[in-house]
Design a protein around this motif. Structure first.
Motif, short mmCIF file in Angstrom:
data_model
loop_
_atom_site.label_atom_id
_atom_site.label_comp_id
_atom_site.label_asym_id
_atom_site.label_seq_id
_atom_site.Cartn_x
_atom_site.Cartn_y
_atom_site.Cartn_z
N ALA A 130 7.32 3.78 -5.87
CA ALA A 130 6.10 4.07 -5.50
C ALA A 130 5.68 3.65 -4.34
N PRO A 131 4.64 4.87 -3.96
CA PRO A 131 4.11 4.44 -2.93
C PRO A 131 3.45 2.85 -2.34
N ALA A 132 3.33 3.04 -1.08
CA ALA A 132 2.89 1.57 -0.01
C ALA A 132 1.64 1.66 -0.33
N PRO A 133 0.39 0.86 -0.43
CA PRO A 133 -0.75 0.49 -0.93
C PRO A 133 -1.38 0.94 1.16
N ASP A 153 -7.69 -0.04 3.56
CA ASP A 153 -9.25 0.64 3.10
C ASP A 153 -9.57 1.61 3.80
N ALA A 154 -9.79 2.10 4.79
CA ALA A 154 -10.06 3.11 6.02
C ALA A 154 -9.22 3.80 5.67
N ASP A 155 -7.89 4.16 5.33
CA ASP A 155 -7.87 5.27 4.99
C ASP A 155 -8.26 5.99 3.42
N VAL A 156 -8.15 4.93 2.65
CA VAL A 156 -8.87 5.14 1.33
C VAL A 156 -10.25 5.81 1.75
N GLN A 157 -10.98 5.24 2.27
CA GLN A 157 -11.96 5.94 2.49
C GLN A 157 -12.43 7.40 3.37
N LEU A 158 -11.17 7.59 4.08
CA LEU A 158 -11.23 8.69 4.66
C LEU A 158 -10.63 9.89 4.14
N ARG A 159 -9.60 9.12 3.27
CA ARG A 159 -9.19 10.08 2.19
C ARG A 159 -10.36 11.10 1.38
N ALA A 160 -10.93 9.77 0.34
CA ALA A 160 -12.22 9.87 -0.11
C ALA A 160 -12.70 11.30 -0.20
N GLY A 161 -13.41 10.75 1.34
CA GLY A 161 -14.55 11.67 1.91
C GLY A 161 -14.41 13.02 2.24
N LEU A 188 -9.40 3.33 -4.88
CA LEU A 188 -10.20 2.13 -4.58
C LEU A 188 -9.64 1.47 -3.58
N ARG A 189 -10.60 0.61 -3.23
CA ARG A 189 -10.20 -0.69 -2.44
C ARG A 189 -10.08 -1.77 -3.03
N VAL A 198 -5.65 7.07 -4.73
CA VAL A 198 -4.40 6.23 -4.04
C VAL A 198 -5.72 5.07 -3.98
N ALA A 199 -5.25 3.92 -3.16
CA ALA A 199 -5.04 2.10 -3.46
C ALA A 199 -4.70 1.12 -1.70
N SER A 200 -5.93 0.79 -2.16
CA SER A 200 -6.21 -0.53 -0.75
C SER A 200 -5.42 -1.56 -1.66
#
Length: 332
Positions: free
Chosen positions: A213-216, A219-227, A264-265, A294-296
């Protein structure tokens, strides 16, 4: 690039849309008997394919009425008995695709939610003219829902609807609890005599060579990838949790329709059973639509606590965890 916020959505689904949505998930939209590849080492797979092909063909072209007396019996009902990952859903979807409409395909949970949304009498009325009702992952862990489904299937069978079902047999470890035919027939009691059991043996192909399973991510990466992902959603985990509590589960699919990836953050372990079961439904709808996640926060394999997984809904939580990790791996 703008993103969607699931927590801001309030989808509405009409009864006609609920009925029309009872089709195989995207993962099995192209499933056919011709694309099912039986394992030569497991002859039960070929036998099941042949039996289901004949079953579907009887529904598609039923015997003609005799000049005297009643019509020949309807095609009946079949139950696919086998372990996790042996191709039962592929075979069930192939059966559905081979039969002309009207027909319905859904999981056990989708049908119980349909009854919750429409009412029992309306559900029977809307489905009683169907040629086939396919039920994937018939769940045996909730006596009330099992009784509800037994009654629904009984009334539909009496109306001439043919039935096909599998059950959820996701094991905690390979080889455990693989077959459930006796449990299925015991729980559906009076309805069990209508079902013929087709055994599908074989190893769980989905357990072979899976990556960890991928590691979390942060939060910044979640937002960057979503954008940077067209059609993506971005939400705080707690905000989505609150939204699920406000919506009937029959609307969860519409909530994520058209979403290319969910971000998800702040994922955290769930401690409330009702909340956890809502997330199980959402994860199923995401999996049906092949929506990456994708999650943190907490690792996704810790979403359901050990106490929950050891409890009465163990199979639900194990299945949901397996699917959620697959979606996280697909996100890369």
């Amino acid at each position: 690039m703008s993103v969607v916020h699931l927590a801001d959505q309030a989808p509405v689904v009409s009864p006609d849309e609920l009925i029309a949505g009872l089709v195989p998930p995207l993962r099995f939209a192209q499933a056919r008997f011709e694309t099912y590849r039986p394992d030569p080492a497991e002859p039960s797979q070929s036998r099941a394919k042949e039996a289901l092909t004949a079953f579907a063909d009887r529904i598609a072209a039923p015997p003609r009425k005799k000049w005297f007396g009643r019509a020949e019996p309807e095609a009946g009902a079949v139950y696919l008995d086998g372990g996790f990952g042996v191709g039962k859903t592929h075979l069930l979807a192939s059966t559905w695709h081979r039969v002309p409409g009207p027909k319905a395909y859904g999981t056990f949970v989708e049908y119980t939610h349909l009854v919750g949304a429409l009412g029992f009498a309306t559900t029977v009325q809307r489905l009683s003219g169907h040629k086939l009702l396919a039920v994937d992952e018939f769940e045996l862990d909730d006596p009330g829902d099992t009784m509800l489904m037994t009654r629904l299937l009984g009334e539909l069978a009496d109306a001439g609807v043919s039935l096909a079902a599998t059950s959820n047999t996701l094991p905690d470890k390979l080889g455990e609890g693989r077959f459930a035919a006796e449990d299925f027939k015991r729980e559906i009691q009076a309805l069990s005599s209508r079902f013929d059991t087709l055994r599908v043996d074989g190893p769980d192909f989905r357990h072979a060579g899976l990556a960890a399973a991928p590691a979390p991510v942060s939060d910044a990466d979640v937002q960057l990838r979503a954008g940077s992902t067209p059609g993506a959603s971005l939400d705080d985990f707690d905000a989505v949790t609150a939204t699920l509590g406000r919506l009937h589960p029959s609307r969860y699919g519409r909530l994520v329709d058209g979403v290319s990836a969910v971000h998800l953050r702040g994922v955290r372990p769930l401690t409330d059973q009702a909340v956890a079961l809502r997330w199980v439904v959402l994860i199923d709808r995401l999996y049906d639509r092949t929506v990456p996640v994708v999650a943190s926060g907490a690792p996704l394999d810790q979403l359901f606590s050990p106490e929950m997984i050891a409890g009465g809904y163990r199979k639900k939580y194990l299945r949901a965890t397996s699917r959620l990790l697959a979606l996280a791996r697909e996100a890369g």
